[in-house]
Design a protein around this motif. Sequence first.
Motif, mmCIF file in Angstrom:
data_model
loop_
_atom_site.group_PDB
_atom_site.id
_atom_site.type_symbol
_atom_site.label_atom_id
_atom_site.label_comp_id
_atom_site.label_asym_id
_atom_site.label_seq_id
_atom_site.Cartn_x
_atom_site.Cartn_y
_atom_site.Cartn_z
ATOM 1 N N GLY A 122 0.800 -1.226 0.000
ATOM 2 C CA GLY A 122 0.000 0.000 0.000
ATOM 3 C C GLY A 122 0.830 1.271 0.000
ATOM 4 O O GLY A 122 1.921 1.337 -0.583
ATOM 5 N N ALA A 123 0.312 2.250 0.695
ATOM 6 C CA ALA A 123 0.976 3.554 0.718
ATOM 7 C C ALA A 123 0.979 4.089 2.140
ATOM 8 O O ALA A 123 0.271 3.586 3.008
ATOM 9 N N ARG A 145 -4.191 7.111 7.919
ATOM 10 C CA ARG A 145 -3.867 6.021 7.004
ATOM 11 C C ARG A 145 -4.295 4.684 7.578
ATOM 12 O O ARG A 145 -4.763 3.810 6.878
ATOM 13 N N PRO A 262 3.696 5.486 -2.104
ATOM 14 C CA PRO A 262 3.656 4.016 -2.105
ATOM 15 C C PRO A 262 4.826 3.416 -1.338
ATOM 16 O O PRO A 262 5.945 3.935 -1.405
ATOM 17 N N GLY A 277 5.683 3.433 -8.851
ATOM 18 C CA GLY A 277 5.289 2.143 -8.252
ATOM 19 C C GLY A 277 6.048 0.996 -8.902
ATOM 20 O O GLY A 277 6.970 1.213 -9.701
ATOM 21 N N GLY A 295 -2.611 -3.508 -5.789
ATOM 22 C CA GLY A 295 -3.098 -2.370 -5.003
ATOM 23 C C GLY A 295 -2.312 -1.098 -5.288
ATOM 24 O O GLY A 295 -1.824 -0.873 -6.403
ATOM 25 N N ASP A 296 -2.158 -0.286 -4.252
ATOM 26 C CA ASP A 296 -1.561 1.048 -4.402
ATOM 27 C C ASP A 296 -0.143 1.035 -4.978
ATOM 28 O O ASP A 296 0.301 2.040 -5.542
ATOM 29 N N ARG A 310 -0.796 3.949 -11.949
ATOM 30 C CA ARG A 310 -0.797 3.500 -10.553
ATOM 31 C C ARG A 310 -1.975 4.206 -9.918
ATOM 32 O O ARG A 310 -2.079 5.439 -9.988
ATOM 33 N N GLU A 312 -4.571 4.765 -6.548
ATOM 34 C CA GLU A 312 -4.642 4.573 -5.087
ATOM 35 C C GLU A 312 -6.101 4.518 -4.652
ATOM 36 O O GLU A 312 -6.591 5.412 -3.959
ATOM 37 N N HIS A 313 -6.816 3.500 -5.125
ATOM 38 C CA HIS A 313 -8.244 3.386 -4.803
ATOM 39 C C HIS A 313 -8.618 1.937 -4.513
ATOM 40 O O HIS A 313 -8.008 1.010 -5.040
ATOM 41 N N ALA A 317 -7.537 -2.118 -5.623
ATOM 42 C CA ALA A 317 -6.864 -3.005 -4.652
ATOM 43 C C ALA A 317 -7.571 -4.361 -4.613
ATOM 44 O O ALA A 317 -6.925 -5.416 -4.653
#
Length: 426
Positions: A122-123, A145, A262, A277, A295-296, A310, A312-313, A317
Amino acid sequence: MGRAFVYVIIGGGVAAGYAALEFTKKGVSPGELCIISDETVAPYERPALSKGFLLPEAPARLPGFHTCVGANEEKLTPNWYKDHGIELILGTRVESADVRRKTLLTTVGETIAYKFLIIATGARARTLEEIGITGSDAENVCYLRDLADATKLVNMMGKCTGGKAMVIGGGYIGMECAAALVINKIHVSMVFPGTYCMGRLFTPKIASYYEDFYKSKGVNFIKGTALSSFMFNSTRKVTGAFLKDGRYLPVDMVVVGIGACPNTSLFKDQLKFENGGIQVNSRFQSSNTSVYAVGDVASFPVKLFGDTRRLEHVDLARKSAKHAVSAIMEPRNTSDFDYLPFFYSRVFSLSWQFYGDNVGEVIHFGDFSGTKFGGYWVNEGRLVGCFLEGGGNEEYEAIAKAIRLKPVVKDLSKLQRDGVDFVNEV
Ligand code: FAD
Ligand code: NDP
């Protein structure tokens, strides 16, 4: 000291949970799969942290939002992992990875060997220090987070009822947290450098609807400037903020949402990178054939738009995790990933969804003084993206179907005239 597994997932977030469920569906045997997470709880639906978890009444709490309830699938509690013979190593960080030897080293000094590795790290939240400001260590400065961050935020909101919060950043975290703060009866000022909120996705017209709505709830927007430094009291609590435009804001608490980074450093110089990423193919396989990334962290080919991205949602994921597991366990039956980018948010009584790409010319439609409106993006003569606030499930489904087809649009004014009904004719 060491152990060996056929499949290892690093990270215990959204993608890990969905991958675990898919592994069991594909017939993983007890003892073959291990998940290593530095969080102390089993995988959960991260989006809940900025929504239900922050509500003052009947808030969402674990075990209520373990994966995979977000996709209306089974809820994977810690016992579920036990029952399926999946080793869940929690509160443990992977400190280094050696993809040539196929081993990981954890912070407790254990070496874990794998045959197949899925990177689902993830991030993390970008910190104030990374933009040259000190203060992340203050007890009333919050990030969002993970569960620990969300718990700190809830506790801080409890202490600040009737007080003043400063939200730094006008992106997803900023918008969702500002709404939660208001609902918790805290006065909010939002500070961000852009000219309108959610600049990565919204148009100025769409943003102004949400900003007006937030203003009607008492939120104060301070745009086109940024935080310069904090004022601290003797216990190093933030009591105020100096802005770059010279203004000073007294504050009781701060929420920071200035982007995500990330978590890929374990694989620097070991795998190929792209878009910040880990570069993967349409089966989420990295430049090392035993290593997958989802994923992220994954930069993957988006067939529909002929490029790599890439994202981030959460939808990505979930779907990338399932796809990677299928590619590992049933390579012959797994086709190339064909993804339609999908983002959404819910704040106050509002709810929007976006499908596709936000490039090209924008045609707005609907009633911007009411509750249902949106925008179409047309690029090189084709409909490539659609945003809709206040739609129903059938409408969102029809939008997704239409955007996948990228229909040619000859008359742009028809998009505006027909509004969301346009997609039903595609
Ligand atoms: P994550 O879910 O972040 O999981 C990564 C895991 O890896 C974490 O458990 C982390 O602790 C662990 N980890 C990292 N490094 C290591 C290491 N070295 N060793 C061991 N463990 C490690 N998206 C939407 O589309 N809609 C939403 O409404 C939405 N809401 C969100 C709300 C919040 C508060 C946040 C933070 C994100 C939200 N997102 C939303 C984004 C979405 O949650 C992420 O895209 C998604 O969680 C990514 O899943 P992931 O498994 O790749 O990473
Ligand atoms: P975003 O990238 O969405 O937003 C970052 C915000 O920080 C922007 O408003 C940007 O402003 C602002 N910013 C950048 N630099 C500064 C600065 N120096 N001072 C003040 N503001 C600054 O990231 P978030 O932190 O909001 O979200 C983190 C992650 O969580 C993302 O991966 C996101 O996708 C995910 N998330 C997704 C949700 C969803 O899909 N519904 C909900 C919550 C989180 P500007 O644009 O003006 O430069």
